[in-house]
Write a protein that holds these residues in place. Structure first.
Motif, PDB file in Angstrom:
ATOM      1  N   MET A   1      16.988  43.785  39.269  1.00 10.67           N
ATOM      2  CA  MET A   1      18.130  43.085  38.656  1.00 10.67           C
ATOM      3  C   MET A   1      19.412  43.469  39.404  1.00 10.67           C
ATOM      4  O   MET A   1      20.317  44.086  38.851  1.00 10.67           O
ATOM      5  N   LYS A   2      19.466  43.082  40.678  1.00 10.70           N
ATOM      6  CA  LYS A   2      20.606  43.422  41.515  1.00 10.70           C
ATOM      7  C   LYS A   2      21.788  42.489  41.227  1.00 10.70           C
ATOM      8  O   LYS A   2      21.618  41.291  41.016  1.00 10.70           O
ATOM      9  N   ILE A   3      22.978  43.066  41.248  1.00  8.01           N
ATOM     10  CA  ILE A   3      24.196  42.269  41.093  1.00  8.01           C
ATOM     11  C   ILE A   3      24.487  41.590  42.422  1.00  8.01           C
ATOM     12  O   ILE A   3      24.598  42.252  43.466  1.00  8.01           O
ATOM     13  N   THR A   4      24.590  40.268  42.390  1.00  4.81           N
ATOM     14  CA  THR A   4      24.798  39.509  43.620  1.00  4.81           C
ATOM     15  C   THR A   4      26.212  38.961  43.763  1.00  4.81           C
ATOM     16  O   THR A   4      26.675  38.750  44.881  1.00  4.81           O
ATOM     17  N   ARG A   5      26.880  38.752  42.648  1.00  4.22           N
ATOM     18  CA  ARG A   5      28.222  38.162  42.717  1.00  4.22           C
ATOM     19  C   ARG A   5      28.979  38.454  41.430  1.00  4.22           C
ATOM     20  O   ARG A   5      28.373  38.511  40.353  1.00  4.22           O
ATOM     21  N   ILE A   6      30.284  38.650  41.549  1.00  9.53           N
ATOM     22  CA  ILE A   6      31.144  38.831  40.371  1.00  9.53           C
ATOM     23  C   ILE A   6      32.304  37.851  40.482  1.00  9.53           C
ATOM     24  O   ILE A   6      32.990  37.792  41.505  1.00  9.53           O
ATOM     25  N   GLU A   7      32.508  37.074  39.433  1.00 14.13           N
ATOM     26  CA  GLU A   7      33.604  36.107  39.381  1.00 14.13           C
ATOM     27  C   GLU A   7      34.696  36.591  38.436  1.00 14.13           C
ATOM     28  O   GLU A   7      34.402  37.118  37.362  1.00 14.13           O
ATOM     29  N   ALA A   8      35.942  36.388  38.821  1.00  7.04           N
ATOM     30  CA  ALA A   8      37.096  36.614  37.948  1.00  7.04           C
ATOM     31  C   ALA A   8      37.895  35.320  37.930  1.00  7.04           C
ATOM     32  O   ALA A   8      38.602  34.999  38.887  1.00  7.04           O
ATOM     33  N   ILE A   9      37.760  34.566  36.846  1.00  8.08           N
ATOM     34  CA  ILE A   9      38.310  33.212  36.773  1.00  8.08           C
ATOM     35  C   ILE A   9      39.498  33.199  35.815  1.00  8.08           C
ATOM     36  O   ILE A   9      39.336  33.375  34.596  1.00  8.08           O
ATOM     37  N   PRO A  10      40.708  32.975  36.302  1.00  5.39           N
ATOM     38  CA  PRO A  10      41.869  32.895  35.398  1.00  5.39           C
ATOM     39  C   PRO A  10      41.872  31.587  34.634  1.00  5.39           C
ATOM     40  O   PRO A  10      41.571  30.518  35.180  1.00  5.39           O
ATOM     41  N   PHE A  11      42.181  31.671  33.335  1.00  4.78           N
ATOM     42  CA  PHE A  11      42.316  30.456  32.530  1.00  4.78           C
ATOM     43  C   PHE A  11      43.485  30.618  31.572  1.00  4.78           C
ATOM     44  O   PHE A  11      43.916  31.750  31.284  1.00  4.78           O
ATOM     45  N   ALA A  79      22.186  46.251  37.711  1.00  3.62           N
ATOM     46  CA  ALA A  79      22.972  46.195  36.477  1.00  3.62           C
ATOM     47  C   ALA A  79      22.616  47.337  35.536  1.00  3.62           C
ATOM     48  O   ALA A  79      23.397  47.662  34.631  1.00  3.62           O
ATOM     49  N   LEU A  80      21.460  47.955  35.727  1.00  6.66           N
ATOM     50  CA  LEU A  80      21.043  49.064  34.876  1.00  6.66           C
ATOM     51  C   LEU A  80      21.690  50.392  35.268  1.00  6.66           C
ATOM     52  O   LEU A  80      21.611  51.357  34.513  1.00  6.66           O
ATOM     53  N   LEU A 102      34.334  43.839  32.937  1.00  2.04           N
ATOM     54  CA  LEU A 102      33.196  43.988  33.843  1.00  2.04           C
ATOM     55  C   LEU A 102      32.077  44.777  33.175  1.00  2.04           C
ATOM     56  O   LEU A 102      30.890  44.417  33.275  1.00  2.04           O
ATOM     57  N   ASP A 103      32.424  45.829  32.461  1.00  2.00           N
ATOM     58  CA  ASP A 103      31.436  46.633  31.742  1.00  2.00           C
ATOM     59  C   ASP A 103      30.696  45.798  30.702  1.00  2.00           C
ATOM     60  O   ASP A 103      29.460  45.847  30.606  1.00  2.00           O
ATOM     61  N   MET A 104      31.424  45.005  29.921  1.00  2.00           N
ATOM     62  CA  MET A 104      30.781  44.225  28.863  1.00  2.00           C
ATOM     63  C   MET A 104      29.922  43.108  29.440  1.00  2.00           C
ATOM     64  O   MET A 104      28.863  42.777  28.887  1.00  2.00           O
ATOM     65  N   ALA A 105      30.341  42.517  30.560  1.00  2.19           N
ATOM     66  CA  ALA A 105      29.515  41.500  31.207  1.00  2.19           C
ATOM     67  C   ALA A 105      28.204  42.108  31.697  1.00  2.19           C
ATOM     68  O   ALA A 105      27.140  41.456  31.656  1.00  2.19           O
ATOM     69  N   LEU A 106      28.238  43.363  32.155  1.00  2.00           N
ATOM     70  CA  LEU A 106      27.013  44.049  32.563  1.00  2.00           C
ATOM     71  C   LEU A 106      26.080  44.270  31.381  1.00  2.00           C
ATOM     72  O   LEU A 106      24.863  44.084  31.482  1.00  2.00           O
ATOM     73  N   TRP A 107      26.637  44.684  30.243  1.00  2.00           N
ATOM     74  CA  TRP A 107      25.812  44.844  29.044  1.00  2.00           C
ATOM     75  C   TRP A 107      25.207  43.501  28.621  1.00  2.00           C
ATOM     76  O   TRP A 107      24.062  43.446  28.146  1.00  2.00           O
ATOM     77  N   GLY A 111      21.247  42.872  28.110  1.00  2.00           N
ATOM     78  CA  GLY A 111      20.666  42.297  26.901  1.00  2.00           C
ATOM     79  C   GLY A 111      19.845  41.050  27.183  1.00  2.00           C
ATOM     80  O   GLY A 111      18.735  40.872  26.650  1.00  2.00           O
ATOM     81  N   LYS A 112      20.361  40.190  28.047  1.00  2.00           N
ATOM     82  CA  LYS A 112      19.633  38.963  28.394  1.00  2.00           C
ATOM     83  C   LYS A 112      18.339  39.293  29.136  1.00  2.00           C
ATOM     84  O   LYS A 112      17.308  38.637  28.934  1.00  2.00           O
ATOM     85  N   SER A 113      18.351  40.309  29.983  1.00  2.00           N
ATOM     86  CA  SER A 113      17.149  40.659  30.732  1.00  2.00           C
ATOM     87  C   SER A 113      16.039  41.185  29.823  1.00  2.00           C
ATOM     88  O   SER A 113      14.848  41.022  30.110  1.00  2.00           O
ATOM     89  N   LEU A 114      16.435  41.816  28.716  1.00  2.00           N
ATOM     90  CA  LEU A 114      15.464  42.378  27.779  1.00  2.00           C
ATOM     91  C   LEU A 114      15.154  41.450  26.616  1.00  2.00           C
ATOM     92  O   LEU A 114      14.279  41.743  25.795  1.00  2.00           O
TER      93      LEU A 114
END
Length: 367
Positions: A1-11, A79-80, A102-107, A111-114
């Motif tokens: 479960m490797k992290i491949t990309r991180i997005e930071a999108i302003p809205f 992500a683990l 970023l921390d909460m997106a990792l959690w 959760g989705k993986s499990l």
């Protein structure tokens, strides 16, 4: 479960009415959507709400910190590897909401993986949180009308009253009007956002001693070291540290210095990982906590619910979970609902939220 990309999108989403309090005023929710992608196709989601007058972050600085500082450190890791990621993020000082999102997106990814809700991974104590509603600056009759509407429409019976203007007239008058208008069957507590001095705070609390207030939050600045310690020693109700406790070290400092007797936990500034550390500190010391609100949107609200419902101590008091009601819209495909004064944890894996792609396309600010 490797992290491949991180997005930071302003809205940006306008508020229905300006939110006013002692430390600032907000007309538009200029937040950042954070998405963590993995090599097995999972996407974790969270929200970073900048508060420049509180933490010094802006929408632009959060995007820059994630794109230029954090993503290069984290992409390629599993992500683990939460503790290793946590250590890398904290090589950089400050930027609390960027780190938290970023921390909460990792959690969320974990959760989705499990196939499990984050609440169950964290602790699984209950499946819902009671809600406290923030009543912002307005004329007393308007504040009462808003609270009455919120109680009638959503069943909320706990109200956090923003103070920090003129303590002996406007603020005390507003609190008296709320108690008279709502009766004795609601809980009221006050938050000064550091707007009063220690002596003003002491006098205002004396003048409101018959109103049955349950908490007093950040009435005067933490940097007024001796004045605040004196105030807390003379307060008959728990004194909540909020803006002054952005990390575990500050929690220790405020509690051991006698500058606070309760702590506000905000997942928007400490994520899930550091919020756990703060919670366990408070639990070990026998200190009361409240789940606070960073004027979160619905994404941040569901993060707060996921964490608050996971533990007995955080779910004992109503959490500040209704600020999103003041926003004119949001990004979630399924809106947050408050029923009978509570918000339920979602049973889906992760935090249980999905972004509406049409809404994101409409409100994003990066073209």
């Amino acid at each position: 479960m490797k992290i491949t990309r991180i997005e930071a999108i302003p809205f940006a989403i306008p508020y229905r009415k300006p939110l006013r309090f002692a430390s600032g005023e907000v007309h538009v929710a200029e937040h950042v959507l954070v998405r963590v992608h993995t090599d097995d196709g999972l996407v974790g989601v969270a929200e970073a709400p900048p508060r420049p007058f509180t933490y010094g972050e802006t929408q632009e600085s959060i995007v820059a910190a994630i794109d230029k500082l954090f993503a290069p450190e984290v992409v390629g890791m599993s992500a683990l590897e939460r503790e290793a990621i946590h250590a890398r993020l904290h090589r950089t000082v400050g930027n609390p909401t960027a780190k938290a999102a970023l921390d909460m997106a990792l959690w969320d990814v974990i959760g989705k993986s499990l196939g499990l809700p984050v609440t169950e991974l964290l602790g699984g104590y209950t499946d819902r949180m009671r809600v406290s509603h923030m009543v912002g600056f307005a004329a007393p009759e308007q504040m009462v009308a808003e609270a009455e509407r919120i109680r009638a429409e959503y069943g909320i019976t706990t109200f956090k009253v923003k103070v920090g203007r003129k303590p002996y007239t406007v603020d005390v008058e507003a609190c008296r009007a709320l108690r008279a208008g709502l009766g004795d069957d609601v809980e009221l507590y006050v938050d000064g956002n550091r707007g009063w001095t220690a002596s003003e705070s002491a006098r205002a609390l004396r003048e409101m001693s018959d109103l049955g207030l349950t908490l007093a939050e950040e009435l005067c600045p933490a940097d007024d070291v001796l004045g605040r310690r004196w105030l807390v020693q003379h307060s008959e109700i728990p004194f909540v540290a909020d803006e002054s406790v952005t990390c575990p070290g500050e929690v220790t400092r405020e509690l051991l210095a006698g500058a606070a007797t309760a702590i506000s936990i905000k997942t928007a500034r400490t994520g899930f990982t550091t919020s756990q550390r703060v919670l366990f500190q408070c639990e070990g010391l026998g200190v009361e906590v409240v789940m606070g609100n960073q004027i979160d949107g619905q994404i941040g609200t569901m993060c707060s619910v996921a964490f608050g419902a996971a533990y007995q101590l955080t779910s004992q008091r109503p959490g500040e979970l209704s600020n999103f009601l003041d926003m004119s819209d949001d990004l979630l495909a399924e809106p947050v609902r408050i029923s009978d004064g509570t918000v339920q944890v979602r049973a889906q894996p992760g935090i249980g939220i999905d972004i509406d792609p049409g809404k994101l396309a409409h409100y994003r600010q990066d073209g």
